[in-house]
Structures are given as C-alpha cells and as structure tokens.
Design an enzyme around this catalytic site. Structure first.
Site, PDB file in Angstrom:
ATOM      1  N   VAL A   1      40.108  12.535 -15.215  1.00  0.00           N
ATOM      2  CA  VAL A   1      40.190  13.532 -14.525  1.00  0.00           C
ATOM      3  C   VAL A   1      40.246  13.003 -12.840  1.00  0.00           C
ATOM      4  O   VAL A   1      40.602  13.783 -12.042  1.00  0.00           O
ATOM      5  CB  VAL A   1      38.687  14.312 -14.691  1.00  0.00           C
ATOM      6  CG1 VAL A   1      37.649  13.503 -14.391  1.00  0.00           C
ATOM      7  CG2 VAL A   1      38.633  15.465 -13.972  1.00  0.00           C
TER       8      VAL A   1
ATOM      9  N   GLY B   1      30.363  22.336  -9.624  1.00  0.00           N
ATOM     10  CA  GLY B   1      31.710  22.810 -10.063  1.00  0.00           C
ATOM     11  C   GLY B   1      31.401  22.711 -11.639  1.00  0.00           C
ATOM     12  O   GLY B   1      30.364  23.166 -12.146  1.00  0.00           O
ATOM     13  N   ARG B   2      32.501  22.532 -12.397  1.00  0.00           N
ATOM     14  CA  ARG B   2      32.597  22.911 -14.148  1.00  0.00           C
ATOM     15  C   ARG B   2      31.587  22.008 -14.572  1.00  0.00           C
ATOM     16  O   ARG B   2      31.137  22.505 -15.646  1.00  0.00           O
ATOM     17  CB  ARG B   2      33.971  22.545 -14.303  1.00  0.00           C
ATOM     18  CG  ARG B   2      35.090  23.384 -14.117  1.00  0.00           C
ATOM     19  CD  ARG B   2      36.536  23.090 -14.614  1.00  0.00           C
ATOM     20  NE  ARG B   2      36.964  21.769 -14.257  1.00  0.00           N
ATOM     21  CZ  ARG B   2      38.010  21.624 -13.172  1.00  0.00           C
ATOM     22  NH1 ARG B   2      38.410  22.758 -12.831  1.00  0.00           N
ATOM     23  NH2 ARG B   2      38.116  20.533 -12.930  1.00  0.00           N
ATOM     24  N   ILE B   3      31.618  20.929 -14.353  1.00  0.00           N
ATOM     25  CA  ILE B   3      30.874  19.823 -15.062  1.00  0.00           C
ATOM     26  C   ILE B   3      29.109  20.401 -14.870  1.00  0.00           C
ATOM     27  O   ILE B   3      28.554  20.447 -15.735  1.00  0.00           O
ATOM     28  CB  ILE B   3      30.861  18.494 -14.878  1.00  0.00           C
ATOM     29  CG1 ILE B   3      32.255  17.857 -15.458  1.00  0.00           C
ATOM     30  CG2 ILE B   3      29.723  17.433 -15.632  1.00  0.00           C
ATOM     31  CD1 ILE B   3      32.540  16.466 -14.992  1.00  0.00           C
TER      32      ILE B   3
ATOM     33  N   PRO C   1      29.828  31.173   0.811  1.00  0.00           N
ATOM     34  CA  PRO C   1      28.685  31.578  -0.463  1.00  0.00           C
ATOM     35  C   PRO C   1      29.106  32.177  -1.367  1.00  0.00           C
ATOM     36  O   PRO C   1      29.888  33.190  -1.411  1.00  0.00           O
ATOM     37  CB  PRO C   1      27.643  32.267   0.407  1.00  0.00           C
ATOM     38  CG  PRO C   1      27.949  32.228   2.208  1.00  0.00           C
ATOM     39  CD  PRO C   1      29.506  31.786   1.973  1.00  0.00           C
TER      40      PRO C   1
ATOM     41  N   ASP D   1      26.015   6.510 -15.070  1.00  0.00           N
ATOM     42  CA  ASP D   1      27.297   6.336 -15.874  1.00  0.00           C
ATOM     43  C   ASP D   1      28.108   5.639 -14.896  1.00  0.00           C
ATOM     44  O   ASP D   1      29.280   5.218 -15.569  1.00  0.00           O
ATOM     45  CB  ASP D   1      27.860   7.744 -16.204  1.00  0.00           C
ATOM     46  CG  ASP D   1      28.997   7.412 -17.521  1.00  0.00           C
ATOM     47  OD1 ASP D   1      28.763   6.355 -18.306  1.00  0.00           O
ATOM     48  OD2 ASP D   1      30.077   8.181 -17.535  1.00  0.00           O
TER      49      ASP D   1
ATOM     50  N   HIS E   1      30.405   3.815 -17.575  1.00  0.00           N
ATOM     51  CA  HIS E   1      31.277   4.910 -16.994  1.00  0.00           C
ATOM     52  C   HIS E   1      31.953   5.274 -18.558  1.00  0.00           C
ATOM     53  O   HIS E   1      33.151   5.368 -18.794  1.00  0.00           O
ATOM     54  CB  HIS E   1      32.458   4.440 -16.382  1.00  0.00           C
ATOM     55  CG  HIS E   1      33.290   5.512 -15.681  1.00  0.00           C
ATOM     56  ND1 HIS E   1      33.678   5.312 -14.158  1.00  0.00           N
ATOM     57  CD2 HIS E   1      33.413   6.835 -15.893  1.00  0.00           C
ATOM     58  CE1 HIS E   1      34.027   6.597 -13.953  1.00  0.00           C
ATOM     59  NE2 HIS E   1      33.932   7.388 -14.759  1.00  0.00           N
TER      60      HIS E   1
ATOM     61  N   GLY F   1      31.203   8.701 -19.613  1.00  0.00           N
ATOM     62  CA  GLY F   1      30.947  10.018 -19.795  1.00  0.00           C
ATOM     63  C   GLY F   1      31.611  11.065 -20.750  1.00  0.00           C
ATOM     64  O   GLY F   1      31.312  11.819 -21.734  1.00  0.00           O
ATOM     65  N   SER F   2      33.091  10.652 -20.792  1.00  0.00           N
ATOM     66  CA  SER F   2      33.899  11.313 -21.670  1.00  0.00           C
ATOM     67  C   SER F   2      34.162  10.702 -22.857  1.00  0.00           C
ATOM     68  O   SER F   2      34.968  11.077 -23.847  1.00  0.00           O
ATOM     69  CB  SER F   2      35.255  11.362 -20.834  1.00  0.00           C
ATOM     70  OG  SER F   2      35.904  10.476 -20.859  1.00  0.00           O
TER      71      SER F   2
END
Lengths: 358, 358
Positions: B90, B177-179, B205, B294, B319, B321-322
């Site tokens: 990513v 964000g998304r995560i 906002p 991580d 590292h 995480g995915s």
C-alpha cells in the site's frame, strides 16, 4: 454469633487482596484479620495454626490444598464458627462443596465480573495463534529482521476477519455461556458471519436466543451442532466449557483430526477439556493451523519442556484470562465483601448456589 | 507497443508472487517473464542486467533500491518500453514518483485490500501490549509457571474493554482513514465508548461522517481534537498516519509525557511518526503503560539491542500487519493484474494517482 478470645470475629486471609480491598476488612474494629504475608503460596501449617476460631477465610484458585484443609478445619479446628469461604475466582474446583453443604458454610465467588477481561484475552489468543506472534516476535529478538527476505507468504496465517474477497468466517464454541457470548460480540466487529456451538448435554434448544444473537450481531446464522460438526466447520474453535468429568478430553485426537488444516483452537475455559498430547500431535503434524491456550490440563506444572510450549504455533499464557486491572480490582472488592457479609451473618453479594452441585 | 528481441513484452519480477499469481503472467505466451529466484532480496546488479527492454517490473516494499534504480533504468537501460511499476504494497515511499510522472510510467499498488488484515493485527497489538504477553509467555518459557505465586495484581494490565464497573473507554487515532475506521469497528465490540482523532492538516471538518460512525458503532462520541488533547485523553492511541515530513515524530517526548500512565500506544502506520528514543524513555520511566509496534523508524535495522525491543512492555513485530493468507493472496493477484494491464496498455485495476503527489 461466636467470636474469638478477643471478642472479635476472625477472618483468615490466605491471599492478600491488595490495599484497597483489604481496607474493607482491616478498617473494621470488630474484626480480627489474620493474613498470610509472605511472597509465596500460603502454607498449610500456617493455615492450620491460624484457622482455629475463624468465621471466614479468603482463598484463591491456587489454594488447591483447601480440599484437605476444609475437611480438617471444619471438623477439628474451626468448629462452628466458620461461616464463609470466599474465593477470588469464578472456579470452585478447589473447594470441597460436600463439606460446605454439610456444615452450611457459605461460598462466595466472583463470576460474571471477569467475563469481559476473559473475552478480551480469548480474542487476543485467537489473533496471536492465527498471526503467529510467537514466531514473529522471536524473529525480531533473534536479530533476523535486518536480513528478512520478505515474501508475500512469509509468516502468514489465516485471517480472523472477513474481507470482500473472503466473505465468510465460522466461529465455533464448545461451551456457549456468558464468556462465549462476550467473545461473539467482539468477533462481530471482525465481520464473522457464522456461529456454531454445542449445547450443554440435555439442554433444551434455544432458537429464540440464537435468533436474537444473530440479529444483534448481524450474523448469517447462529446454530447448535453436534461435536463432529463443530470440529469440521469451525475456522476458529473456542473452548469455554466448564471442567469436570463431563467435558474431560472432549477435544481429543478424533476431534482434532476432523478440524480444518487452517483451523485455530483457543482454550480459555478449563485445561482438561483438551487432551494436551493429542493437541501437540495435531500441531506437530499439521492437522490444524495453531492454538492459543490460557489453560492446560497440566497447569501449573508446565515448563519449556512441555510438548505444547515447544510447538512454535502454540501460544501458551499462564492462566491470566482475567488479569486486567479493572477486573481484578473489582474481583478483590467482591471477595472482601463476600467474606465480610458471611462473617456478619448477612447475605453474600455473590454466593455460589451449591445445592445443585453436591 | 515495443517488444523485446524475442518479440514478446518483458516483465521483470523482483519478488516472486507465489504459484497462483505468477501463473497469471507465466501462462501467457506473449510475455517473457524474468524472475529473481534466489532466497534473498533481489540485487541491484541482477536488476540492471535484466531490466533492459522491460515493459513492466514487479517490486515489493523492501526493494527500497528502486529509488536509485528507477532513475538508472528509466534513463539508461529500459528506454521507452517501461510502462508500469507494480508494487505489492500500500506504501509507495520506495518508488520515485517524480521519475514515474516524468516518463508517464504507471504505478500499480494494493491499497484497501489490506485494510482488514492490518486492522486485525492492530487490535491484536493493543491487546498484547495491554495484557503483557511478552512478559507472560516468557514467564512460561522460563519455567516459572510451576512456582507462580498468584496475586490479584500479578501480570495485570489495563483492560481494553469496558465493563459494568468501568464503563468508559476512549480510543484515539492519529490518522483517521480506512484502517482506523476498520479498527474502530472492531473496538466497538469491546464496548469502547469514545473515539477521538486528529484530522489531516487543513482538512474540512466532517461532522456528518463522525455522527454516522458514532451511530453505526453505538458510541457516545466521535470527535476531532488537537494533538495535545489526543495524547491526554486516549486510553489506547493508534498511530495510523502516513509517513513523510508532515508526520515525522508527531509522537515525540512532549506528546508521550502528556499521555495517561495507563495509556497504550500502537503503531501500525509508519515507523517515523513515532520517535523511537522518546518512546523507549517513556516506557522505561513509566510515562505510559505499554506499546505495540508493527513498524519502527529504524526498520529493518532492528535487533535485540534496540532500546524498544529491550523494553518488556513493548511488543515488536516485523512489519507483518497485512500478513494474513487471504489478504496476501489477493495482494499477489492484484500485483500481477496491475503489471499485466500495464504492459498490455490497458487501464490498471488499481493505479496510484500520483498527479497530486509530485
């Protein structure tokens, strides 16, 4: 109500409850509090020496010796004064309930309170076993990160959560009580879709309860199954059943051989529900993916030589499911309140109803 | 479209994508696929030798050398053939976007896909740091369980979940964000009540979005705050911000000194957002409770001697995480599809829009 030579009722505390909870007892001038202060388990000689004339006793799960002691103290030393045994635990395997019933000694314990802390640690074990944290944190500690030859499959494990491209996940529960429900609530946030469980033997079906859980958590289904189906269909299997003869080794070699090769087993219930030797073989030979254990049948006699501790895909924690500060603080307060109520002849805040158990 | 001497377009693969994804490339007679096969990182000499005439290249996050290489290969060797760089990540810090833009080379990457896997591991790190799994699993491996002198406070840590007697919990997000949203969805199942976050500098906002999240997860509030308030109020603080100069050391000594002593820090974003030296001091001196990382700014140059690896209350993972099977399989497929589309002159399934980044 009987008092001791000083005119005060006596409480023997085998396990220090910490400053806050102890104050509930030691602040009272009408009580004599005798406590074990050494930095090791309360020993039997000390308890026998101090139990005479006591109205209440505070113990913990580790004081397995209470089986023997309760007999001795009940018959010989404590006489009719003993009114309450207050244990800081949800389990009561260490207390001789026959003796308690015979002498109408109340038993205080701490159920419910620890549900959330144990559910947290249960989800944590599922994640740790899936994502191989023992191997990966050792990798860092063994200085291997700088030379890590990253590949897409390196250190991968099955994913607890669903994704748009992997949209179903089935979690199984062997034992579907309060803690299991709390675990399920957490797993809903991971997108788990199907929940299966084995009902208690002889229990009536609960379709309304299951439908409610399904709707509450937005699941596709919540349904009872038999033991082989539980083994076959679970992506993650949670053992949260009580101990005892009825559940001994329900998870044995035959059960484990039916699980998915990607399956993960988590035991936060009672160690003896899982056959340790069979589980070690299952991990060694790849019948299942991994395991996360907070309890083992051999505990506390578990060392680095234990077959499960040696398995890289097995996370072993020393029975600390409830070891969260907020929960343990409340457990100590309740344990103190239970023993206090018992010695004062008041109803215990949370008493074990052993009438159906003996 | 240019082809090489064999009449086929060439793809250079610096990182094997595994059998399934590689078949998407190797099965095609119109492509020449040259791959690095050794069990170590792709080396620079090999890439320079093979890149001539290539239309596409597959890299991973670890191939930091691409910054240099992309310049060299673009100007000297690959000529006008190079149409696409496809990275299985990513992040794109390892790709020189200036060069890509200048030569209109498409960049394929794999965002979104890994959101759920990273969210799982982020929640796992929060639990592990709170519940002290490094200490407790070492306790077992060091043969200390048999002599464990259980006390109510032994190995306790702050509880992630709320309970009836501890009914509020605030989680903070540096980077929302998304995560972060996926983490929040999971934490809702733990009974978390309040969510705070720092908005991106200059961002408008989003009260409607926040109200929607609040209602969706049954929270008491979701609200933007400034950095000091984020530090002060978070029970668990999640660092999920992108890297770069704007976020460098946002979590520094001043930030950490404002956190709660029971606070837990989790970094699944980019290492350099957190000042490692300051965090090590914060853990050593008890400014905060614990940390789960991580990513670290020094990665992959992190060994057992690293100040954070030495801290017993710091969980360090390399590292990963995915690193969930389902996610990585999809990442490899997308990486292959991106490079394939690029060399065929078709739109990439997921292209990085670098127009705003260079």
């Amino acid at each position: 109500m009987a008092t001791n030579a000083t005119g005060r009722r006596k409480i023997v505390v085998c396990k220090d409850l910490g400053a806050t909870a102890m104050l509930l007892l030691t602040d009272r001038p009408d009580l004599e509090v005798v406590r074990w202060m050494e930095d090791r388990r309360c020993d039997r000689a000390w308890l026998l020496q101090n139990i005479a004339g006591a109205s209440g006793v505070v113990v913990c799960f580790q004081d397995m010796v209470i089986n023997t002691l309760s007999r001795i103290l009940t018959y010989i030393r404590s006489g009719p004064n003993l009114r309450v045994v207050s244990t800081i635990s949800v389990g009561y395997e260490h207390i001789d309930l026959q003796v308690m019933a015979e002498h109408k000694i109340h038993v205080g314990y701490t159920p419910d309170i620890l549900t959330d802390a144990v559910a947290d640690s249960t989800v944590m074990l599922a994640l740790m076993a899936s994502r191989r944290t023992d191997e990966t944190s050792s990798f860092v500690k063994n200085n291997q990160w700088p030379d890590f030859n990253w590949t897409p499959s390196a250190f991968c494990g099955p994913q607890l959560s669903t994704t748009p491209f992997s949209p179903t996940r089935t979690v199984g529960f062997l034992g579907f009580g309060r803690i299991a429900h709390a675990v399920l609530r957490r797993l809903a946030g991971f997108g788990v879709t199907h929940c299966i469980y084995t009902p208690r033997p002889g229990a009536a079906p609960q379709p309304a309860r299951d439908a409610r859980l399904q709707a509450l958590h937005g699941l596709v289904s919540v349904a009872p199954v038999d033991l082989p189906a539980l083994a076959r269909a679970s992506d993650v299997l949670f053992v949260l059943a009580p101990g005892g003869a009825q559940t001994l080794h329900l998870v044995d070699a035959a059960f484990l051989r039916q699980m998915k090769p990607s399956g993960v087993l988590v035991n936060s219930g009672r160690g003896a529900v899982v056959d340790s030797a069979a589980l070690a073989q299952a991990l060694r030979e790849g019948w299942i993916w991994g395991a996360g254990l907070d309890v083992l049948e051999e505990e506390p006699h578990v060392t680095a030589m234990h077959a499960l501790v040696r398995e890289p895909r097995c996370v072993v924690l020393p029975h600390l499911g409830s070891a969260a500060l907020e929960t343990r603080a409340e457990m100590t307060r309740l344990t103190a309140r239970n023993v206090l109520a018992g010695v004062l002849g008041e109803p215990l805040p949370v008493a074990l109803d052993y009438s159906t158990l003996v």
